[in-house]
Design a protein around this motif. Structure first.
Motif, PDB file in Angstrom:
ATOM      1  N   ASP A 146     -29.041  50.748 127.098  1.00  0.00           N
ATOM      2  CA  ASP A 146     -28.516  51.548 128.211  1.00  0.00           C
ATOM      3  C   ASP A 146     -29.636  52.292 128.940  1.00  0.00           C
ATOM      4  OD1 ASP A 146     -25.944  50.718 127.904  1.00  0.00           O
ATOM      5  OD2 ASP A 146     -25.266  52.475 126.777  1.00  0.00           O
ATOM      6  N   ILE A 147     -30.653  52.724 128.211  1.00  0.00           N
ATOM      7  CA  ILE A 147     -31.780  53.399 128.856  1.00  0.00           C
ATOM      8  C   ILE A 147     -32.507  52.438 129.787  1.00  0.00           C
ATOM      9  CG2 ILE A 147     -34.077  54.361 128.429  1.00  0.00           C
ATOM     10  CD1 ILE A 147     -32.969  55.749 125.982  1.00  0.00           C
ATOM     11  N   VAL A 148     -32.752  51.227 129.312  1.00  0.00           N
ATOM     12  CA  VAL A 148     -33.432  50.232 130.148  1.00  0.00           C
ATOM     13  C   VAL A 148     -32.582  49.898 131.369  1.00  0.00           C
ATOM     14  CG1 VAL A 148     -34.289  47.862 130.225  1.00  0.00           C
ATOM     15  CG2 VAL A 148     -34.732  49.280 128.210  1.00  0.00           C
ATOM     16  N   ARG A 149     -31.274  49.786 131.193  1.00  0.00           N
ATOM     17  CA  ARG A 149     -30.394  49.514 132.327  1.00  0.00           C
ATOM     18  C   ARG A 149     -30.421  50.658 133.334  1.00  0.00           C
ATOM     19  NH1 ARG A 149     -25.097  47.283 128.949  1.00  0.00           N
ATOM     20  NH2 ARG A 149     -25.889  45.148 128.566  1.00  0.00           N
ATOM     21  N   SER A 150     -30.577  51.886 132.845  1.00  0.00           N
ATOM     22  CA  SER A 150     -30.584  53.043 133.746  1.00  0.00           C
ATOM     23  C   SER A 150     -31.799  53.038 134.663  1.00  0.00           C
ATOM     24  CB  SER A 150     -30.545  54.348 132.936  1.00  0.00           C
ATOM     25  OG  SER A 150     -31.779  54.581 132.270  1.00  0.00           O
ATOM     26  N   PHE A 151     -32.882  52.328 134.257  1.00  0.00           N
ATOM     27  CA  PHE A 151     -34.066  52.247 135.113  1.00  0.00           C
ATOM     28  C   PHE A 151     -33.742  51.594 136.445  1.00  0.00           C
ATOM     29  CE2 PHE A 151     -37.028  51.993 131.160  1.00  0.00           C
ATOM     30  CZ  PHE A 151     -36.756  53.328 130.898  1.00  0.00           C
ATOM     31  N   LYS A 152     -32.747  50.692 136.444  1.00  0.00           N
ATOM     32  CA  LYS A 152     -32.388  49.991 137.679  1.00  0.00           C
ATOM     33  C   LYS A 152     -31.695  50.930 138.669  1.00  0.00           C
ATOM     34  CE  LYS A 152     -33.655  46.452 135.211  1.00  0.00           C
ATOM     35  NZ  LYS A 152     -35.019  45.903 135.354  1.00  0.00           N
ATOM     36  N   VAL A 153     -31.101  51.994 138.137  1.00  0.00           N
ATOM     37  CA  VAL A 153     -30.379  52.953 138.984  1.00  0.00           C
ATOM     38  C   VAL A 153     -31.291  54.085 139.432  1.00  0.00           C
ATOM     39  CG1 VAL A 153     -28.411  54.530 139.109  1.00  0.00           C
ATOM     40  CG2 VAL A 153     -28.231  52.397 137.797  1.00  0.00           C
TER      41      VAL A 153
END
Length: 668
Positions: free
Chosen positions: A185-192
């Protein structure tokens, strides 16, 4: 069946029907009339391939050898997946016996004067000579030269950095990892949203961060302690930021409960022999993240120990030389460059802060500054980083040319020339920061918090520089320009402090540990000396206003508490001396040019000695009950250093915590 004369036989009928064209496959499927031409009109209009009825269909049946190859591939993939699952299970329950470090650190850098490099050059010359002259040595000569080259470039292993060859030093510390779902989820949050930590810090390469997470949580090869430690250092900073900004991840997960786990893992990695002794990119990164943690905890002495180790690693890896980057991938070269220059900046900052020579010398560097991004949202941060590197170089130069042992032996006239030249360079730095186009920068609220600190940094460093100037060849002096710079530093602190009190992004503790402890004390002492020398109530009031701002931060760290106590004592001394109209015991104050010529410790009884101060307070002002011997001893240590021509060292704050005449901030 009987065949009648004149009737068509079965064979003839089959032959006749086979000669009549049949509808094509396309028309037959669509159930439309086919003109039975080749290609037919319907297929031409539809622009599809016209396949005649009865045409042989492609044989899609797999050949036996292809089936065998596919079965072999599936078997190999199954074995590989099984190994990955085992490694993943091991990484989740890491023990010293299960996961060992990489046994091949990076090749060490050696300069042109080393035996290996000189021998390699001689070997290359011999080979070129043999080829150009058509030497008859043939294959034997070439083989000998190739063997010599391989001997001159031996592979580096962990065994080269330790006495013991046991497996104990190669083992990974036991760690309990946080859930992998949080990492995903942290890595996915980088896209936002790109975290602030990965915007203005030395780690701005998101693919590098993602790769570290992937290597630790989904390992396909042995990990080093550096990999795991660097990953936890980044994760620790990210979790703190998510909690502070109330990120959506803080609502989905109980992030505070993970902080102790991640911090424990990070500390365990840092305290291994390998991180401090083995040069590698991941180990340098780990040490740099540890420096950030130490500064955040106001532990300057630990910070300088860690940055010294990181600087040594950079030199051994050759990060200071341009030749090291030639064979590196572009992204990796940029990461190495930014890591090196960040270590350089902190090293120079600590040099002036502690009054010690820096580990990295300017004369040995030929690698250019990091390139700036073309993205208008990121470019200002990169340009600002390069500008701060200029300030770091000036900090190192101030120590080398004004306060080092060699500089103190120079004639005062030469020191004054050095001070003047460095002051001119420093004057050019401040406008350079304003000249950067910050209009499109991302995270603008972080910029707005940073800007007010730039003047604090500038005037504090200018005060430390001008402190070494003197018109006397025998006694130290504080000039009018030094007094003006110190006053501006304290006034800008008073303007900046309320901004951080109201901030919801950066806490007052951050301001104390990153700004106050690195820039505010030298100007305070300068104004204290001016206040009691000139009997200035205005300066005394300025000191007391600063002390009031230190009160809310006195409990944030031991260093801040000690700083508050010392500044309180100085402000009380200033007020008491002025109100009692006591004569100055510091030296000669010239009101005409607003300068103070300090007394030298030339006799057996120095006015800066604790006993002399105590006697003075008792005789001139009734202060015996107000100040203890310990307090006057503190004042003596600080003022005595100034009388000898150098600002007080960091150790006076005690407990390994402190600050001094240098400046430094990660906010910019």
């Amino acid at each position: 069946m009987s065949e009648l004369k004149g009737d068509e036989t079965i064979q003839d009928r089959r032959q006749r029907l086979s000669a009549i064209p049949k509808a094509c496959e396309g028309c037959r499927v669509r159930k439309v009339r086919c003109d039975r031409s080749n290609p037919c009109a319907n297929c031409r209009i539809a622009r599809i391939v016209c396949q005649q009825a009865g045409a042989p269909k492609p044989d899609n049946r797999a050949k036996p050898d292809k089936v065998s190859r596919l079965e072999g591939l599936i078997e190999r993939l199954d074995e590989r997946l099984g190994r990955i699952e085992i490694q993943l299970d091991h990484s989740r329950h890491t023990t010293p016996e299960r996961l060992t470090v990489d046994s091949h650190p990076a090749r060490m850098y050696e300069g042109g004067s080393s035996f290996n490099n000189q021998s390699a050059q001689a070997t290359e010359v011999a080979q070129i000579t043999a080829i150009s002259q058509g030497s008859g040595g043939g294959e034997n000569l070439n083989a000998s030269l190739d063997d010599l080259k391989s001997l001159l470039q031996p592979p580096t292993t962990l065994g080269d950095f330790q006495f013991s060859r046991g497996d104990a030093l190669r083992s990974m510390p036991a760690m309990d990892l946080v859930p992998s779902t949080l990492i995903v989820d942290i890595v996915r949050s980088f896209k936002v949203r790109t975290p602030m930590f990965l915007t203005s810090h030395p780690i701005t390469d998101l693919p590098l961060v993602e790769d570290l997470f992937r290597k630790v949580y989904f390992p396909t090869e042995p990990l080093s302690v550096g990999h795991v430690t660097a990953m936890h250092g980044i994760l620790l900073s990210l979790l703190k930021e998510f909690i502070g900004l109330k990120d959506p991840l803080a609502e989905k997960y109980d992030l505070p409960s993970y902080i102790p786990i991640v911090e424990k893992n990070f500390n365990a990695g840092l305290e291994t022999y390998e991180i401090l002794a083995v040069p590698s990119f991941e180990n340098v990164l780990s040490l740099l993240l540890a420096v950030i943690k130490a500064q955040d905890e106001a532990n300057v002495l630990l910070s300088t120990t860690l940055i010294s180790a990181a600087a040594r690693h950079c030199i051994m890896l050759g990060y200071h030389r341009a030749a090291t980057y030639r064979d590196q991938r572009l992204n990796m070269a940029q990461n190495m460059s930014k890591i090196f220059w960040t270590v350089y900046f902190v090293d120079k900052n600590m040099s002036l802060l502690l009054g010690r020579a820096s580990c990295i010398q300017d004369y040995d560097i030929d690698v250019p500054h990091p390139t700036c991004s073309k993205d208008p949202a990121l470019r200002p941060w990169d340009e600002g980083f390069v500008a701060w590197l200029t300030l770091g170089r000036l900090q190192g130069q101030i120590y080398d040319r004004v306060y080092s042992a060699a500089a103190l032996r120079l004639p005062q006239e030469v020191r004054n020339q050095n001070i003047q030249a460095l002051a001119e360079e420093l004057h050019q730095w401040r406008p350079r920061m304003d000249a950067i186009d910050w209009s499109h920068v991302n995270v603008p609220h972080l910029l707005q918090l940073s800007k007010p600190t730039w003047d604090i940094m500038y005037y504090s460093l200018l005060t430390s520089l001008l402190r070494g100037s003197s018109t006397s060849a025998t006694a130290p002096e504080i000039t009018s320009q030094c007094f003006q710079a110190a006053r501006s530093a304290l006034q800008n602190h008073l303007l900046c402090f309320p901004i951080y009190c109201k901030s919801t992004i950066v806490s007052i503790r951050d301001y104390a540990n990153w700004i106050v402890l690195y820039s505010s004390f030298t100007p305070f002492i300068v104004i204290f000396l001016h206040a009691i020398a000139s009997s200035s109530l205005e300066d005394t009031q300025l000191l007391e206003d600063v002390v009031r701002t230190l009160h809310p931060i006195k409990d944030t760290s031991k260093a801040c508490g000690r700083l508050y106590q010392i500044c309180t004592i100085f402000s009380r001394v200033s007020r008491s001396l002025i109100e009692s109209r006591a004569s100055s015991f510091l030296g000669t104050y010239n009101r005409q040019d607003d300068s103070l010529l300090l007394l030298n410790d030339t006799g057996n009884t120095s006015l800066f000695d604790p006993n002399s101060l105590q006697d003075y307070f008792t005789a001139e002002v009734d202060m015996l009950d107000q100040f203890t011997y310990s307090e006057t001893e503190d004042m003596s240590a600080i003022l005595g250093g100034w009388a000898n021509g150098q600002p007080a060292p960091v150790e006076f704050l005690g407990m390994g915590m402190g600050m001094g005449g240098g400046t430094g901030t990660w906010m910019g």
